[in-house]
Design an enzyme around this catalytic site. Structure first.
Site, PDB file in Angstrom:
ATOM      1  N   LYS A 246       0.849  -1.196   0.000  1.00 23.22           N
ATOM      2  CA  LYS A 246       0.000   0.000   0.000  1.00 23.22           C
ATOM      3  C   LYS A 246       0.881   1.242   0.000  1.00 23.22           C
ATOM      4  O   LYS A 246       2.090   1.154   0.253  1.00 23.22           O
ATOM      5  CB  LYS A 246      -0.892  -0.020   1.249  1.00 23.22           C
ATOM      6  CG  LYS A 246      -0.104  -0.037   2.545  1.00 23.22           C
ATOM      7  CD  LYS A 246      -0.999  -0.327   3.737  1.00 23.22           C
ATOM      8  CE  LYS A 246      -0.162  -0.369   5.006  1.00 23.22           C
ATOM      9  NZ  LYS A 246      -0.916  -0.807   6.170  1.00 23.22           N
TER      10      LYS A 246
ATOM     11  N   TYR B 242      13.822  32.218   3.313  1.00 24.26           N
ATOM     12  CA  TYR B 242      12.656  33.048   3.625  1.00 24.26           C
ATOM     13  C   TYR B 242      12.635  33.507   5.082  1.00 24.26           C
ATOM     14  O   TYR B 242      13.081  32.779   5.971  1.00 24.26           O
ATOM     15  CB  TYR B 242      11.362  32.250   3.370  1.00 24.26           C
ATOM     16  CG  TYR B 242      10.986  32.125   1.915  1.00 24.26           C
ATOM     17  CD1 TYR B 242      10.605  33.244   1.165  1.00 24.26           C
ATOM     18  CD2 TYR B 242      10.987  30.877   1.290  1.00 24.26           C
ATOM     19  CE1 TYR B 242      10.249  33.112  -0.162  1.00 24.26           C
ATOM     20  CE2 TYR B 242      10.629  30.740  -0.035  1.00 24.26           C
ATOM     21  CZ  TYR B 242      10.264  31.864  -0.766  1.00 24.26           C
ATOM     22  OH  TYR B 242       9.905  31.741  -2.072  1.00 24.26           O
TER      23      TYR B 242
HETATM   24  C1  LIG Z   1      -0.112  -1.561   6.986  1.00 27.36           C
HETATM   25  C2  LIG Z   1      -0.672  -2.719   7.645  1.00 27.36           C
HETATM   26  C3  LIG Z   1       0.143  -3.769   8.073  1.00 27.36           C
HETATM   27  C4  LIG Z   1       1.642  -3.738   7.999  1.00 27.36           C
HETATM   28  O1  LIG Z   1       2.163  -3.127   9.140  1.00 27.36           O
HETATM   29  P1  LIG Z   1       3.736  -2.938   9.347  1.00 27.36           P
HETATM   30  O2  LIG Z   1       3.861  -2.369  10.700  1.00 27.36           O
HETATM   31  O3  LIG Z   1       4.183  -1.988   8.295  1.00 27.36           O
HETATM   32  O4  LIG Z   1       4.328  -4.270   9.204  1.00 27.36           O
HETATM   33  C5  LIG Z   1      -0.455  -4.893   8.601  1.00 27.36           C
HETATM   34  N1  LIG Z   1      -1.801  -4.965   8.717  1.00 27.36           N
HETATM   35  C6  LIG Z   1      -2.616  -3.963   8.353  1.00 27.36           C
HETATM   36  C7  LIG Z   1      -4.083  -4.128   8.522  1.00 27.36           C
HETATM   37  C8  LIG Z   1      -2.088  -2.816   7.800  1.00 27.36           C
HETATM   38  O5  LIG Z   1      -2.900  -1.834   7.426  1.00 27.36           O
END
Ligand SMILES: *Cc1c(COP(=O)(O)O)cnc(C)c1O
Length: 766
Positions: free
Chosen positions: A435, A661
């Protein structure tokens, strides 16, 4: 070697009577090139079983197999030969041992934590003008790689150079028997692959076993930098082999850094460039073409190979180019561009090919050709000896780049996957979280790399469009959508994406939409809220109603049931994690009881895999760890992403002046201030400004001065020797995103996912 000879060398029971002349050993079915003369070893490992590929290889023309079990379909496959052994890997190793014993030549065995491949390649560069050298291709240094390397010895070999790597005790003995080095080279000891060793001392002793029969072993002179140590080793070995000092120094001065990478870049006009600046020999050419072939890609792109003259000592050019031609044919290359007098003179070797072939006397001649000007929509593999300066071609093909890039090491992604695999049972599946564009690294390329890995069961993204993008880029693995929007259901159906369902509202809407579209049996993933209080059904109160709803429809099928730990990254929350797990089991058990099929269970994220391996169940969800950051201690496992830029301009600014700035960057001394092209529009946090964080220039810390601007910011390089055009590292191996995160009170996740899309991603494999 005749197959019957091999059978007796490895003590195999032979079924089938055809005798075949074997030139190639194969352990990975995807790398098949020359089926008629290939012997396939069906090897069983924790992660896979080569026996599964026998039928496919048979249909592709392979007739000789080393197996542990003779497969069933053979009744109709009369001309097949099976060599049955107890253990195919041991047989492969034994065969390599016998092969090695035929050669009474000096053999250099290299091991150590870093620099093995560099030392091997440099020794090759130094020795090959005078003698025929056989060496490991790339980093073929494992239990499988070493026998395949040693198999490369042939009648003209005058010296062998092989590298050996181990990841746990007990492995080096086998590699020693295969390489049988007469000269040892130890490149030193580092912290890599420590997880299976009790101590550094144990690791050192294990590695030293490679040298148990060596008369001479070289170690680097103490106190040298890594680079100097590698050169020092080459000098010592060449001196030992009798090379005169002046020749040694002259050749040392011509060594160039070894690029162990296959770079993948987006080029202009729809071209994708695979740049392999590695030494060009047949083995590495085969590996690079294999890499090109394995990238599922847009169907309309043609495969182009640009290849220079290749000098391989000992091999007659005609034979060499005929082999190249066979590779070109096998790998489905549609266009071959040969550059150089030698390959042009051997154009006849390529006469029979279906591929279109063109030859040019020089790199410049090609760059000025019509063919180059009209190169479009192709995957272009570029492979040339150094003196042909193919970097001119790469540069000309590259898109005009924004000078800030995110370099992504896809090999490190696999290394991290393996690191987490070491906590898991072999049949636990991994859901790789890609993701947020793979935590900023680029979901498409990361997914292409992951989908061929065993044990990866799913890829997971947040929204349907991310899933659709993966599908349009040739990703075929199951894809989970963690946060499906009500408006995206058609996308789910069209691209075969599997949504998470966390509430009755979304469940009802999805059932209605799926029924309307005439869909049955669509897999969904049920999320339970066990304490995060973000999304999910309540396992203690909502299960009966959920089960009832699911049982009264056929559009959707619960494929898995899962929940998410709130604090697996910290021991502080261990008790709460245990409570979450108990709540989860109540819900998961209730759901399972209501259905006859097995419903997969998963709860661990990256930190959970490490901290609660006993809760791995059927699957785990691996996120941050895949991208190289250990969420439990913020250490870098294997660095994946490096954000880099270059210095645009340097100003000498007097004490008392201000920078940027609102005059926030007040200088208290005469300073050198460098401007670099990254700003908050690239996702670079404004809070880094005014000395809160630093970048690295030539390895030294350069604090940000004044406010970060939209597209540019300034760093203080007063104490750092540097000039305009020099490289600046914003984060990477030596400056972890975790450090930056701490300075602005956030977490590394946010730093990684904030790098905006206008920053170009460049991929390579190391
Ligand atoms: C993003 C996510 C993960 C992964 O978590 P990490 O801490 O990056 O390993 C696992 N489960 C769900 C539901 C997530 O949204």
């Amino acid at each position: 070697m005749q197959l019957s000879t091999i059978a007796s060398l490895i003590g195999a029971r032979q079924t089938g009577h055809t005798d075949i002349d074997i030139n190639w050993l194969l352990t990975d079915s995807r790398s098949l090139c020359f089926p008629e003369s290939t012997l396939f070893f069906a090897i069983r490992t924790q992660r896979g079983d080569g026996h599964r590929y026998i039928q496919d290889l048979y249909s592709r023309g392979v007739r000789a197999f080393v197996v542990q079990d003779v497969p069933q379909f053979t009744a109709t496959a009369g001309e097949c030969v099976f060599l049955q052994v107890e253990n195919s890997l041991v047989a492969l190793q034994r065969l390599a041992e016998r092969k090695r014993e035929e050669y009474d030549i000096p053999v250099i065995g290299i091991t150590g934590s870093n620099g093995k491949t560099t030392v091997k390649e440099w020794l090759y560069q130094m020795l090959s003008p005078d003698m025929t050298v056989t060496r490991s291709p790339r980093s073929y240094n494992s239990q499988i790689g070493v026998p395949l390397s040693v198999w490369g010895l042939w009648e003209k070999s005058q010296i062998g150079i092989f590298e050996a790597a181990i990841s746990q005790p007990g492995e080096m003995e086998a590699l020693e028997r295969i390489i049988q080095p007469t000269i040892g080279v130890f490149t030193g000891l580092g912290a890599a692959h420590q997880e299976n060793f009790r101590s550094m001392e144990q690791k050192r002793q294990e590695k030293m076993k490679l040298f148990s029969h060596c008369k001479t072993v070289f170690v680097p002179t103490p106190g040298l930098s890594a680079l100097e140590a590698d050169r020092d080793l080459c000098r010592q070995v060449c001196r030992h082999l009798g090379m005169p000092d002046d020749v040694i120094e002259q050749r040392l001065s011509q060594l160039e850094p070894i690029a162990m990478r296959l770079e993948v870049k987006q080029g202009r006009h729809g071209c994708m460039i695979i740049n392999d600046s590695y030494n060009s020999d047949l083995n590495s050419l085969g590996i690079a073409m294999d890499f090109m072939n394995r990238r599922p890609d847009r169907a309309d792109r043609q495969r182009v190979l640009i290849l220079s003259d290749i000098l391989q000592s000992g091999v007659p050019p005609t034979m060499f180019y005929e082999h190249v031609a066979q590779l070109v044919q096998m790998r489905g290359v549609e266009c071959l561009i040969g550059i150089g007098p030698s390959i042009s003179a051997h154009a006849a070797c390529f006469d029979q090919l279906q591929a279109q072939c063109q030859f040019y006397p020089s790199t410049d001649a090609y760059l000025h050709s019509q063919s180059f000007a009209t190169l479009r929509d192709s995957v272009v593999l570029i492979k040339g000896a150094r003196n042909f300066h193919f970097e001119k071609i790469t540069q000309a093909l590259e898109q005009k780049v924004h000078e800030t890039i995110l370099e992504v090491n896809l090999g490190a992604v696999v290394d991290n996957l393996n690191y987490y695999r070491s906590f898991l049972n072999p049949d636990t599946k991994i859901i790789c979280m890609v993701k947020a564009d793979a935590y900023g690294a680029g979901a498409v390329e990361v997914s292409k790399t992951l989908q061929s890995q065993t044990q990866v069961g799913y890829l997971a993204v947040a929204v349907a469009d991310e899933g659709a993008l993966l599908r349009s880029n040739g990703i075929t693995k199951p894809i989970m959508i963690m946060n499906p929007e009500m408006t995206s259901f058609d996308t789910l159906f069209e691209y075969n994406l599997e949504p998470e369902v966390y509430s009755f509202r979304i469940l009802d809407a999805l059932v209605r939409a799926a029924e309307h579209a005439g869909i049955t049996g669509m897999p969904i993933h049920i999320k339970l809220d066990t304490g995060m209080h973000r999304l999910g059904f309540d396992p203690e109160t909502q299960m009966p109603q959920l089960i009832d709803r699911l049982q009264h429809q056929t559009a959707l099928v619960p494929r898995s049931v899962f929940s998410h730990f709130v604090g697996s990254d910290s021991d502080t929350f261990d008790q709460f994690s245990a409570l979450q797990y108990r709540r989860y089991l109540i819900g998961a058990d209730a759901l399972q009881e209501a259905f006859p099929h097995h419903i997969l269970r998963h709860m661990d994220n990256s930190a959970g895999i490490e901290h609660f391996p006993d809760r791995q169940m059927d699957m785990v969800r691996l996120g941050l760890g895949l991208y190289g950051i250990d969420p439990r201690n913020n250490a870098i496992i294997n660095n994946v992403s490096t954000l880099k830029t270059t210095i645009l301009q340097i100003h000498d600014v007097k004490a008392g002046e201000t920078v940027g700035y609102s005059r926030r960057g007040k200088l208290t001394r005469d300073s050198r201030i460098a401007a670099i092209p990254i700003g908050y529009a690239d996702g670079w946090d404004r809070l880094f400004g005014n000395g809160n964080a630093y970048a690295l220039v030539n390895g030294q810390k350069a604090p940000y001065v004044g406010n970060i601007c939209m597209d540019v910011c300034m760093i203080d390089v007063t104490d750092i020797p540097c000039q305009e055009g020099d490289q600046v590292v914003l984060f990477g191996d030596q400056l972890s995103p975790s450090i930056l995160a701490r300075t602005v009170n956030t977490i590394p996740y946010e730093i990684l996912t904030s790098v905006s899309h206008r920053v170009k991603r460049i991929y390579y494999h190391e």
